[in-house]
Structure formats: structure tokens, C-alpha cells
Write a protein that holds these residues in place. Structure first.
Motif, short mmCIF file in Angstrom:
data_model
loop_
_atom_site.label_atom_id
_atom_site.label_comp_id
_atom_site.label_asym_id
_atom_site.label_seq_id
_atom_site.Cartn_x
_atom_site.Cartn_y
_atom_site.Cartn_z
N ALA A 46 0.83 -1.17 0.14
CA ALA A 46 -0.16 0.21 0.03
C ALA A 46 0.95 1.26 0.13
O ALA A 46 0.55 2.30 -0.50
N LYS A 47 2.09 1.21 0.34
CA LYS A 47 3.00 2.29 0.58
C LYS A 47 3.92 2.58 -0.80
O LYS A 47 4.47 3.52 -0.89
N GLY A 48 3.56 1.47 -1.66
CA GLY A 48 4.30 1.47 -2.80
C GLY A 48 5.62 1.04 -2.78
O GLY A 48 6.47 1.24 -3.91
N GLU A 49 6.02 0.24 -1.90
CA GLU A 49 7.27 -0.30 -1.64
C GLU A 49 7.28 -1.73 -2.12
O GLU A 49 6.15 -2.19 -2.48
N THR A 50 8.50 -1.95 -2.47
CA THR A 50 8.72 -3.53 -3.19
C THR A 50 8.53 -4.59 -2.27
O THR A 50 9.19 -4.56 -1.25
N VAL A 51 7.72 -5.53 -2.33
CA VAL A 51 7.53 -6.79 -1.65
C VAL A 51 7.81 -7.85 -2.43
O VAL A 51 7.54 -8.27 -3.47
N ILE A 52 9.00 -8.85 -1.74
CA ILE A 52 9.33 -10.01 -2.34
C ILE A 52 8.59 -11.11 -1.64
O ILE A 52 8.84 -11.48 -0.46
N LYS A 53 8.42 -12.22 -2.36
CA LYS A 53 7.76 -13.49 -1.61
C LYS A 53 8.51 -14.49 -2.62
O LYS A 53 8.36 -14.83 -3.82
N LEU A 54 9.17 -15.54 -1.76
CA LEU A 54 9.35 -16.72 -2.78
C LEU A 54 9.55 -18.26 -1.93
O LEU A 54 9.48 -17.98 -0.60
N HIS A 55 9.96 -19.27 -2.29
CA HIS A 55 9.90 -20.41 -1.69
C HIS A 55 11.25 -21.00 -1.90
O HIS A 55 11.61 -21.20 -3.07
N ILE A 56 12.06 -21.02 -0.79
CA ILE A 56 13.41 -21.51 -0.97
C ILE A 56 13.54 -23.22 -0.59
O ILE A 56 12.67 -23.65 0.03
N LYS A 57 14.79 -23.61 -1.38
CA LYS A 57 14.92 -24.90 -1.13
C LYS A 57 15.75 -25.42 0.41
O LYS A 57 16.34 -24.29 0.83
N LYS A 58 15.81 -26.42 0.82
CA LYS A 58 16.34 -26.75 1.88
C LYS A 58 17.88 -26.34 2.30
O LYS A 58 18.27 -25.82 3.33
N LYS A 59 18.64 -26.45 1.05
CA LYS A 59 20.12 -26.06 1.21
C LYS A 59 20.36 -24.53 0.99
O LYS A 59 21.39 -24.03 1.20
N ALA A 60 19.22 -23.71 0.75
CA ALA A 60 19.50 -22.26 0.75
C ALA A 60 19.67 -21.75 2.07
O ALA A 60 18.91 -22.06 3.05
N GLY A 61 20.53 -21.20 2.37
CA GLY A 61 20.82 -20.23 3.62
C GLY A 61 20.03 -18.93 3.80
O GLY A 61 19.68 -18.14 3.05
N LYS A 62 19.46 -19.01 4.89
CA LYS A 62 18.36 -17.86 5.30
C LYS A 62 19.22 -16.52 5.19
O LYS A 62 18.71 -15.58 4.99
N LYS A 63 20.53 -16.55 5.73
CA LYS A 63 21.47 -15.33 5.92
C LYS A 63 21.76 -14.88 4.15
O LYS A 63 21.81 -13.53 4.07
N LEU B 114 19.41 -15.15 1.99
CA LEU B 114 18.16 -14.85 1.32
C LEU B 114 18.29 -13.20 0.60
O LEU B 114 17.65 -13.19 -0.74
N PRO B 115 18.56 -12.43 1.31
CA PRO B 115 18.16 -10.94 0.55
C PRO B 115 19.06 -10.88 -0.50
O PRO B 115 18.60 -10.18 -1.67
N PHE B 116 20.35 -11.23 -0.64
CA PHE B 116 21.20 -11.21 -1.90
C PHE B 116 20.81 -12.08 -2.88
O PHE B 116 20.81 -12.05 -4.26
N LEU B 117 20.30 -13.24 -2.63
CA LEU B 117 19.62 -14.29 -3.40
C LEU B 117 18.30 -13.35 -4.33
O LEU B 117 18.31 -13.77 -5.54
N CYS B 118 17.73 -12.59 -3.51
CA CYS B 118 16.28 -11.81 -3.99
C CYS B 118 17.05 -11.11 -5.14
O CYS B 118 16.20 -10.81 -6.11
N ARG B 119 18.01 -10.52 -4.48
CA ARG B 119 18.60 -9.39 -5.75
C ARG B 119 19.13 -9.94 -6.80
O ARG B 119 18.84 -9.53 -8.04
N PHE B 120 19.46 -11.06 -6.87
CA PHE B 120 19.97 -11.77 -8.16
C PHE B 120 18.71 -12.08 -8.90
O PHE B 120 18.78 -12.21 -10.14
N ILE B 121 17.75 -12.61 -8.22
CA ILE B 121 16.73 -13.38 -8.98
C ILE B 121 15.75 -12.07 -9.66
O ILE B 121 15.39 -12.14 -10.69
N GLY B 122 15.44 -11.30 -8.82
CA GLY B 122 14.61 -10.03 -9.07
C GLY B 122 15.18 -8.86 -9.91
O GLY B 122 14.46 -8.14 -10.37
#
Length: 557
Positions: free
Chosen positions: A178-195, A197-205
Motif C-alpha cells: 500500500a505504501k508503494g514499496e517493493t515486496v518479495i515472496k518466494l519459496h526456497i529449498k532446504k540447502k538455501a541459507g536464510k542469511k 536470502l536478501p542477496f539471492l532475491c537481488r540476483f533473482i529479481g
């Protein structure tokens, strides 16, 4: 312990109690996981260079170029190593060039004076920026380590040319709130590290970041028959941003401006491109449709630029650590051995065969995967770690956390998304302070109660969640357990220094405060919130460091 870490510790075990300076890395194995770099270490005692394979992700916080290690533990750094902030990426069209185009052979020999290896340094690629007050040379390995080789799993995904092994393709959604901010949603696999995650999303999006990532991946298929090649990597963002880096002065450019070679990027504020992040992670026990998305805690963006002290740039030509300082960096196991400088030596040195590429002696045939900073003007206060040959004392000493080991905790903290910080300051000595309530007892300002040994501490400062954060690690002994002190306040508050932290520590000792009393004292007198976080005494591993970092950041949030 990971097998990758075990391999380099095996190297150090061949030279017990001998300090090695991590001089540089050359080529990377572009074809085979775990994609080792060829790292060059210099034995400070013998002045001989040794080559050792090292996994890129181990250079994130465990091993840093320009730093000194004994038995695999951090004990100091080269005194000509500088640290400071630079704005980079003003022009995204900068072409990568070989170091030989910006460094002379003489300048390269200041880094590693070993002729046949020097040529492998000079053939490495770098991002070079001619700035108003200097020429900044950033080797591609430095860029790759900071922005791409974040962990073993991320590195493997990049070098195998697919991010699909980290997330379910088709699950990535980019939308606006609602604020016009970018929201990311995704489903990661077991071997993906949560740490990661933000960098992975940069490469995907982000198509620009994805193209820069694929530029690295494609080198595998484009390379010829040789496994080891110079790495090529560029920044994954379009906009200018700041980096906090350690670097060395090599001489002046044609304009008479200093040439700085960046060895490590410790912190950066490059944009990720979104404000909210929700994810699901694979679980064999549940259908993904039945799992509620979990929100990744993204701190509030800073209101203003993180303030750092301006570095003292002495522009002293980089040289290797001299043998005369050998005793500063050993971990002594016997008083007589220490004072008489009797340390056993064995092992082999780097050599070349048929004028091809540097060979590495005694490397294990099989390797595994892994998940895989002090004052700029010297290490005179980095004292030797004391151990004993007495079996009983050894059993207790193993539980004592060595202050120098905290560098990897702090460096790991700087690798987390949205954390911006500067170098650790210290070790600094605490003044001898007597406890007002118990004047007959030994002061806690003394290490092991020894009148000749002042307790020391390390100090670091960060910016996170619109807060100024101050990290204090105090030297441990039997009377002082392993605990990190965390102070934080609004980023608008005046900046505190290591001198303020020393006053707080000394007041704590003098008044024999509890942690509750200390929290009240710093809130009243400094407008600081206080938290403390314990960590492992010994046998520190990657998982425990990562958990410690996550806990520290949760306390700040």
C-alpha cells in the motif's frame, strides 16, 4: 569442522607456532567445486612463500588478506594495511583490466617478491576507478568474495550456472504494498541459507544483478583446458555506493595521486531493491501450501550516512611483515621455547614446474563443501596467547576464549544484509582500577590477577535499523566469562568512541555493577541501551558464529 577448514588447518599444523601472513590469492579453479583459490601465505620467520588452496567462502570472515595467522588463529595484521571508506561504482561501464596494466613489476614485488608467482598476481583482473584523490584498484577476487561467494551453497549455485538449486523457480513474486514499496515472496529449498536470502532475491529479481552473476557463471564454459583461471567479477548494482575496505598503498599514479589496492571489503551499503521479504522453506514434513510464509526481518533504512572516523592515510609503501616481529605473533606453548625462540620447522615451499603455474604441495586428494580487524597503525598490543605444557592447565586453558578470535565473529556480523560498519579498534588496555567495595581483592582490570597484565578489549561500531551500535569484547580469564557487550541508541545521537567504552568498562569494574545496574547506568549517563550476548569458549565453528550474529541482530531489532 568442515573439510575445507580442516584442509587449511592441516597446512598450519605442519608449521606449529609459526606466523603466516596471508599475502594474496591468484587463480581460482573455475571448473570444479569447491572452486578453490590458490592462496599465497608468507612464513614471517623464514620469509618463504607457501601456496595453499582455500575455499572462497572462507575468506568472508575467517581468513583475510593482509592478516596474520598462527596455527590457523588470527593473531595480527600487516602494519602497512590501511582502512577507510570509498565511494565506488560511479561509472558502471568500467571495463575490467589485468593488474599488469596498472601495477609495475616493482610495485607487484612489494606485495609478493617471488618472481614466478608475481606474474600470476599481475595477470589477475581488477575493477579500476580513477577518483579525484586516488586511483582505486579492486581485484575481482575481492568483489566476488563480498558480493557473490557468500556461502558454499551460493557459490555452488553460481558456478554451476543455476540459482534453481536454491529456490523453486516460479515461486518468486515481486509486488507493491500500500505504501508503494517493493515486496518479495518466494519459496526456497532446504540447502538455501536464510542469511543469503536478501542477496539471492537481488540476483533473482534484478536483471542487472542477474546478468552480472551470469557473467561469472559463464566463465566456466568459456575457459579453455586449464582449470585454474583468473576470476572476473563486477559489482551487482548500477548505483554508486560506499564500501569500507582494507587496502594498501603501492605508489603514485601518473597524476601524482596515490594508488590503492583494495584487499578486503568489510562492509558496503549497496541497495538490494526491496523493502519487505516473505519466504517459505522446504520441509519434508509439510506441504508448502500448508506453511504460512515467514517474514524476513528487514531493519529500517538509515536516515543518514553512517559516520566513520576519517582514516589516517600514511601512504607507507606496503611491505611484508619483518622477521624482527616474529615473536609478536607466535602462540607460545613453553616459556623457554618462547624466550629462546626455539620453534620446530618443517614443510615444503611453493615451487614451479616447467614454468607452468604454481603448484601446491601436500594438498588432500579429496575435499568437501563448507559454509563457508585491528588498528591500522600496528599490532603492538596483540599479545601472545598463553598456554602451558601442564596437562591440568591445558584442560582449563582450552575453555578460555582468545580475544583475537573475536575478529571472525565481528567480520561475520558485517557480512549480514543491512549491516553497515567499520573496523574493530584494539586491542586496547583497561587502566588498573580498584574495586571500591573489595579493596583487598585483585582488580578485575587485571588479567589472571597479574599486576603486570592489564585486561584488554576490542571495540567496533555499526549502523543497523536506524541505530548506532557499539560492540565491546573484553578479554577473558577464569574471572571473566566470554560475553560480548552491545550498546545501541538512535543514529541521531552523538557518536561514541572507544574512550567512552573504556570509561564504561572501568566504572563497571570500580563499582562492581551487575548487568542490570550497568544497563541503568549507561541509559542514564549515555542514553544507551545495553544487551550482552555470550558465545562459545572454544572450538568455534561457522554455525555457532552465524547463530551468534543472528542473536545479536535480534537484540538490536
Amino acid at each position: 569442522m568442515s573439510q575445507n577448514n580442516s584442509a587449511i588447518l592441516d597446512f598450519f599444523s605442519k608449521f606449529p607456532n609459526q606466523p603466516f601472513e596471508f599475502v594474496t590469492v591468484t587463480d581460482i579453479n573455475i571448473k570444479e567445486h569447491p572452486n578453490y583459490y590458490k592462496a599465497i601465505f608468507k612464513n614471517i620467520k623464514t620469509n618463504k612463500f607457501h601456496a595453499q588452496l582455500i575455499a572462497p567462502e572462507m575468506m568472508r570472515y575467517k581468513y583475510k588478506v593482509g592478516h596474520i595467522y598462527t596455527d590457523g588463529e588470527h593473531v595480527g595484521q600487516n602494519k602497512t594495511l590501511l582502512k577507510g571508506e570509498f565511494t565506488v561504482n560511479e561509472n558502471i561501464d568500467v571495463n575490467l583490466v589485468r593488474l599488469s596494466t596498472v601495477l609495475s613489476e616493482e610495485e607487484a614485488k612489494n606485495i609478493i617478491d617471488y618472481e614466478d608467482v608475481t606474474k600470476y598476481l599481475l595477470r589477475q583482473y581488477a575493477h579500476v576507478e580513477e577518483q579525484a584523490d586516488c586511483t582505486l584498484i579492486i581485484p575481482c577476487y575481492t568483489i566476488a568474495n563480498r558480493f557473490y561467494f557468500l556461502s558454499s551453497s551460493m557459490k555452488h549455485a553460481i558456478m554451476s550456472e543455476t540459482l534453481g538449486e536454491l529456490y523453486y523457480e516460479g515461486s518468486f513474486h515481486n509486488e507493491k504494498n500500500a505504501k508503494g514499496e517493493t515486496v518479495i515472496k518466494l519459496h526456497i529449498k532446504k540447502k538455501a541459507g536464510k542469511k543469503d536470502l536478501p542477496f539471492l532475491c537481488r540476483f533473482i529479481g534484478n536483471s542487472f544483478a542477474r546478468a552480472r552473476l551470469e557473467y561469472i557463471s559463464n566463465q566456466k564454459s568459456l575457459s579453455a583446458s586449464f582449470e585454474y583461471q583468473p576470476i572476473k567479477a563486477q559489482f551487482p548494482v548500477k548505483n554508486p555506493f560506499e564500501i569500507y575496505a582494507s587496502y594498501i598503498y603501492l605508489g603514485d599514479d601518473e597524476r601524482g595521486k596515490p594508488k590503492y589496492l583494495v584487499l578486503n571489503i568489510h562492509s558496503d551499503n549497496s541497495v538490494l531493491g526491496f523493502e519487505e521479504l516473505y519466504y517459505k522453506q522446504f520441509s519434508a514434513k509439510a506441504d508448502p501450501r500448508d506453511i504460512d510464509p515467514e517474514q524476513y526481518n528487514i531493519p529500517k533504512p538509515p536516515k543518514k550516512k553512517f559516520k566513520r572516523k576519517k582514516p589516517q592515510r600514511s601512504n607507507k609503501i606496503y611491505t611484508g611483515t619483518p622477521f624482527s616481529e616474529y615473536l609478536t605473533y607466535i602462540i607460545r606453548s613453553n616459556e623457554d621455547e618462547y624466550y629462546k625462540d626455539k620453534v620446530s620447522m618443517h614443510g615444503s615451499t611453493i615451487h614451479l614446474e616447467n614454468e607452468s603455474e604454481p603448484l601446491v604441495d601436500n594438498i588432500p586428494k579429496t575435499v568437501g563443501n563448507s559454509f563457508e580487524t585491528p588498528k591500522a597503525d600496528g599490532d603492538k598490543d596483540l599479545g601472545e596467547v598463553q598456554t602451558s605444557n601442564d596437562p591440568y592447565e591445558n584442560s582449563t586453558e582450552k575453555k578460555i576464549f582468545n580475544l583475537e578470535n573475536f575478529y571472525q565473529f565481528y567480520e561475520a556480523l558485517l557480512t549480514f544484509a543491512f549491516v553497515e560498519g567499520s573496523e574493530l579498534v584494539g586491542p586496547l588496555r583497561i587502566n588498573k582500577i580498584q574495586n571500591k567495595k573489595r579493596k583487598s581483592t585483585k582488580s578485575k582490570s587485571l588479567l589472571h590477577g597479574d599486576e603486570n597484565k592489564q585486561r584488554r578489549f576490542l571495540f567496533g561500531e555499526l549502523a543497523y535499523d536506524q541505530k548506532a551500535v557499539y560492540i565491546v569484547e573484553i578479554e577473558q580469564d577464569s574471572s571473566w566469562g566470554p560475553s560480548t557487550w552491545i550498546f545501541f541508541t538512535s543514529e541521531d545521537t552523538m557518536q561514541y568512541t572507544e574512550n567512552d567504552m573504556q570509561e564504561i568498562i572501568e566504572h563497571y569494574i570500580e563499582e562492581e555493577l551487575s548487568y542490570k545496574d550497568l544497563a541503568q547506568y549507561v541509559e542514564k549517563n549515555y542514553s544507551l541501551s545495553f544487551e550482552q550476548k555470550e558465545h562459545k569458549n572454544s572450538d568455534v565453528d561457522d554455525d555457532s558464529i552465524e547463530r551468534w550474529c543472528e542473536s545479536v541482530l535480534r537484540k538490536i531489532l
